[in-house]
Design a protein around this motif. Structure first.
Motif, short mmCIF file in Angstrom:
data_model
loop_
_atom_site.label_atom_id
_atom_site.label_comp_id
_atom_site.label_asym_id
_atom_site.label_seq_id
_atom_site.Cartn_x
_atom_site.Cartn_y
_atom_site.Cartn_z
N GLN A 92 -7.14 6.29 -13.28
CA GLN A 92 -7.66 5.06 -13.88
C GLN A 92 -6.68 3.90 -13.78
N ASP A 93 -5.44 4.18 -13.38
CA ASP A 93 -4.42 3.12 -13.31
C ASP A 93 -4.19 2.58 -11.91
N PHE A 94 -4.61 3.33 -10.90
CA PHE A 94 -4.23 2.96 -9.52
C PHE A 94 -4.75 1.59 -9.11
N ASN A 95 -6.04 1.33 -9.33
CA ASN A 95 -6.61 0.07 -8.90
C ASN A 95 -5.94 -1.13 -9.58
N THR A 96 -5.67 -0.98 -10.87
CA THR A 96 -5.03 -2.06 -11.62
C THR A 96 -3.61 -2.32 -11.11
N LEU A 97 -2.83 -1.26 -10.96
CA LEU A 97 -1.45 -1.40 -10.49
C LEU A 97 -1.40 -2.01 -9.09
N SER A 98 -2.34 -1.58 -8.23
CA SER A 98 -2.37 -2.11 -6.86
C SER A 98 -2.73 -3.58 -6.85
N SER A 99 -3.75 -3.94 -7.63
CA SER A 99 -4.22 -5.34 -7.64
C SER A 99 -3.19 -6.29 -8.23
N LEU A 100 -2.34 -5.79 -9.12
CA LEU A 100 -1.32 -6.63 -9.76
C LEU A 100 -0.03 -6.73 -8.94
N GLY A 101 0.01 -6.01 -7.82
CA GLY A 101 1.22 -6.05 -7.00
C GLY A 101 2.36 -5.23 -7.55
N ALA A 102 2.05 -4.27 -8.41
CA ALA A 102 3.10 -3.45 -9.03
C ALA A 102 3.57 -2.32 -8.12
N LEU A 103 2.77 -1.98 -7.09
CA LEU A 103 3.11 -0.88 -6.20
C LEU A 103 3.57 -1.40 -4.85
N LYS A 104 4.52 -0.72 -4.26
CA LYS A 104 5.01 -1.10 -2.93
C LYS A 104 4.01 -0.66 -1.87
N ASN A 105 3.73 -1.54 -0.94
CA ASN A 105 2.90 -1.20 0.21
C ASN A 105 3.68 -0.22 1.09
N LEU A 106 3.09 0.94 1.34
CA LEU A 106 3.79 2.00 2.06
C LEU A 106 3.56 1.97 3.56
N ASP A 107 2.69 1.08 4.03
CA ASP A 107 2.32 1.08 5.45
C ASP A 107 3.55 0.94 6.35
N HIS A 108 4.39 -0.02 6.04
CA HIS A 108 5.58 -0.28 6.88
C HIS A 108 6.52 0.93 6.86
N LEU A 109 6.69 1.55 5.70
CA LEU A 109 7.58 2.71 5.59
C LEU A 109 7.05 3.88 6.42
N MET A 110 5.73 4.06 6.41
CA MET A 110 5.13 5.15 7.18
C MET A 110 5.22 4.89 8.68
N GLU A 111 5.00 3.64 9.07
CA GLU A 111 5.02 3.29 10.49
C GLU A 111 6.41 3.44 11.09
N ASN A 112 7.45 3.22 10.29
CA ASN A 112 8.82 3.29 10.78
C ASN A 112 9.47 4.64 10.50
N ASP A 113 8.65 5.63 10.29
CA ASP A 113 9.14 6.98 9.99
C ASP A 113 8.32 7.97 10.81
N GLU A 114 8.83 9.16 10.93
CA GLU A 114 8.05 10.21 11.59
C GLU A 114 7.08 10.79 10.56
#
Length: 426
Positions: free
Chosen positions: A98-120
Motif C-alpha cells: 500500500q506504500d509503493f505507489n505513494t513513495l514512488s510518486s513523491l520521489g522518495a525511491l531511487k530509480n533503479l533503471d540506471h543501476l541495473m543497466e550498468n550492472d550484470e
C-alpha cells in the motif's frame, strides 16, 4: 641524522597516504519490520537479514549495516514516514504494497533503471508479475524480495464424502461452480443449509479469473463498463445465490463445512505442518490447487510481493545497491525464504531449483513446485499509479453494494465508471 629524519618523514607520509586512501567506515541503515509480511505466525523474521548482513560485512569490511528491531508491520508505514520527515530514512528498506505507489510518486525511491543497466543484472531472472510490482510509470523503483501467490484451498474430506474428485489445476469457473452447486445442501435434513461451496471468493478474485484489467497503465481511466466485468460480478451473484441468503462465516469454514476458499500460499505453508495444523483445520484433510479461470488460457491468480528499494536521498548508492541485490537477487538469500519465511522466491531459478524443495519441512516438501512455477508464470499484474489503492477501495465499496442490493449491472457500472474516471483525473 638526516637519514633518520628522512625515514621518519617517509613513515609519516606513508601513514597520511594510508589514512587518506583507506575507505572510511560506511554506515548503511536498512528498514525492516518484525514478523511476517503475510500476517501468519513467524519466529525467524530476522534470520535471513542477519545472515545477509554477516556475509555482506565480510565481503565489504568498511561497511557496517544497522537496523531498528522490533518495529511491527502495522507500525512500519508510520515509522518510515516519520524517518523521511526527519531526513533520517534508511538507505535500503522494505516497502509494503500500500506504500509503493505513494513513495514512488513523491520521489522518495531511487530509480533503479540506471543501476541495473550498468550492472550484470538480468531482469528476466524474476517472474514478470513480481518484477512488475516494483515498476511505477515505466521505471523500476523496487525489486521483489518475496512473493505470495494465491491458491485455492480444497476440503478433500468434504469432496470425498460427496463422491467428487479433487479438481485438477486446469479447472475452469464452470467446474468450480458445478462442484459448489453439488456440495451446497442441507446435510442434517433439518430444513437449513449447513454445507457450502466456497468461502471468501470475492468479486476481485472473479475478476482475476476472468482475466480482466481494471485500469489503464497510466491510472487515468478505469474499464468497469465492459462485458467481462459484468460477467465476473454476475458469477459472484450466481455463486451467492446457492447459499439462499446465508453469509458463510469463517467459523463454518474452519469447521470443515465449506469445500473451497482462496488462500495465500503463506497460509498453506503455515497451517499445513504440525503443530499449526492442530490449531487450524485439524478435523478434515485439505490441500491447495490453482485458482479456477474462465478458460485454461486466462491468467487467474493474484500474487502479492514484498518489495525492497533504496532511498532517493541515500549518500551510499553503490553500497545500497549491492546490499539490495544480496537480499533480492542473490540465490543463497532467496533460497533461505523457503526455510525461514512463508512465501516463495521471486527468482525463477530459485523456485524451480531442487534445492528449494529440500529446504522445506516434511509436510511442505509435498508441495508441487511445478505448480508454484506455473502459478507464478500466470499471475495478474497490478496497476501501479498514485491513486490505485484509493480508487480500488472506492470500486470495491460500490461493487459490494451492487452485489448486496442485486442492482442492475449495466446502469450501475456505467455510473461507477464515470465517477472513478472523474476521481482519477482530479
Amino acid at each position: 641524522m638526516n637519514k633518520k629524519y628522512g625515514i621518519i618523514s617517509l613513515i609519516i607520509i606513508s601513514c597520511l597516504i594510508a589514512l587518506v586512501c583507506w575507505p572510511r567506515k560506511v554506515i548503511l541503515r536498512i528498514g525492516i519490520f518484525a514478523g511476517s509480511n503475510w500476517d501468519v505466525p513467524s519466529g525467524d523474521c530476522y534470520v535471513i537479514i542477519d545472515e545477509a548482513i554477516e556475509r555482506f560485512e565480510k565481503a565489504y569490511p568498511y561497511v557496517q549495516i544497522e537496523y531498528d528491531s522490533g518495529i511491527l508491520k502495522e507500525d512500519y508505514s508510520n515509522w518510515l514516514s516519520e524517518q523521511y520527515l526527519k531526513g533520517n530514512e534508511p538507505d535500503v528498506f522494505m516497502i509494503l504494497n500500500q506504500d509503493f505507489n505513494t513513495l514512488s510518486s513523491l520521489g522518495a525511491l531511487k530509480n533503479l533503471d540506471h543501476l541495473m543497466e550498468n550492472d550484470e543484472f538480468d531482469k528476466t531472472q524474476y517472474y514478470q508479475s513480481a518484477l512488475q510490482a516494483g515498476i511505477y510509470q515505466n521505471n523500476q523503483y523496487a525489486l521483489p524480495y518475496e512473493s505470495n501467490p494465491t491458491l485455492m484451498f480444497v476440503n478433500k474430506t468434504l469432496l470425498e464424502k460427496e463422491g467428487i474428485e479433487m479438481p485438477h489445476n486446469d479447472w475452469t469457473l464452470n467446474d468450480f461452480y458445478n462442484i459448489c452447486q453439488k456440495v451446497t445442501k442441507d446435510s442434517h435434513h433439518d430444513g437449513m443449509i449447513d454445507q457450502y461451496g466456497c468461502y471468501n471468493f470475492s468479486w476481485l478474485d472473479s475478476l482475476y479469473s476472468h482475466g480482466v484489467q481494471l485500469f489503464d497503465e497510466e491510472g487515468q481511466e478505469c474499464y468497469l463498463n465492459q462485458e467481462s466485468v459484468k460477467n465476473a460480478i454476475a458469477f459472484i451473484q450466481k455463486l451467492n445465490q446457492l447459499n439462499q441468503g446465508h453469509t458463510i462465516t469463517s467459523y463454518e469454514f474452519d469447521q470443515g463445512q465449506v469445500a473451497f476458499s482462496p488462500m495465500p500460499f503463506s497460509q498453506y505453508r503455515t497451517y499445513k505442518p504440525y503443530p499449526w495444523r492442530v490449531k487450524k483445520y485439524s478435523n478434515f484433510e485439505w490441500d491447495c490447487v490453482k485458482m479456477p479461470s474462465l478458460s485454461t488460457k486466462e491468467n487467474s491468480t493474484q500474487v502479492s510481493s514484498l518489495l525492497m528499494g533504496i532511498s532517493s536521498r541515500t549518500r551510499h548508492t553503490k553500497t545500497a545497491w549491492e546490499f539490495l541485490k544480496m537480499l533480492t537477487y542473490d540465490e543463497y538469500s532467496q533460497k533461505e525464504l523457503f526455510q525461514y519465511s512463508q512465501g516463495i522466491s521471486s527468482l525463477k531459478k530459485v523456485t524451480q531449483s531442487p534445492d528449494a524443495l529440500s529446504l522445506l519441512n516434511e509436510e511442505d516438501s509435498q508441495v508441487d513446485m511445478s505448480l508454484l512455477n506455473e502459478v507464478m508464470e500466470n499471475t495478474v499484474n497490478h496497476n501501479q499509479f498514485k491513486k490505485y489503492e484509493s480508487a480500488l477501495r472506492l470500486v470495491d465499496t460500490r461493487i459490494l453494494q451492487m452485489i448486496q442490493n442485486d442492482e442492475d449491472l449495466d446502469t450501475s457500472l456505467i455510473t461507477l465508471q464515470k465517477e472513478i474516471n472523474k476521481y482519477l483525473k482530479e
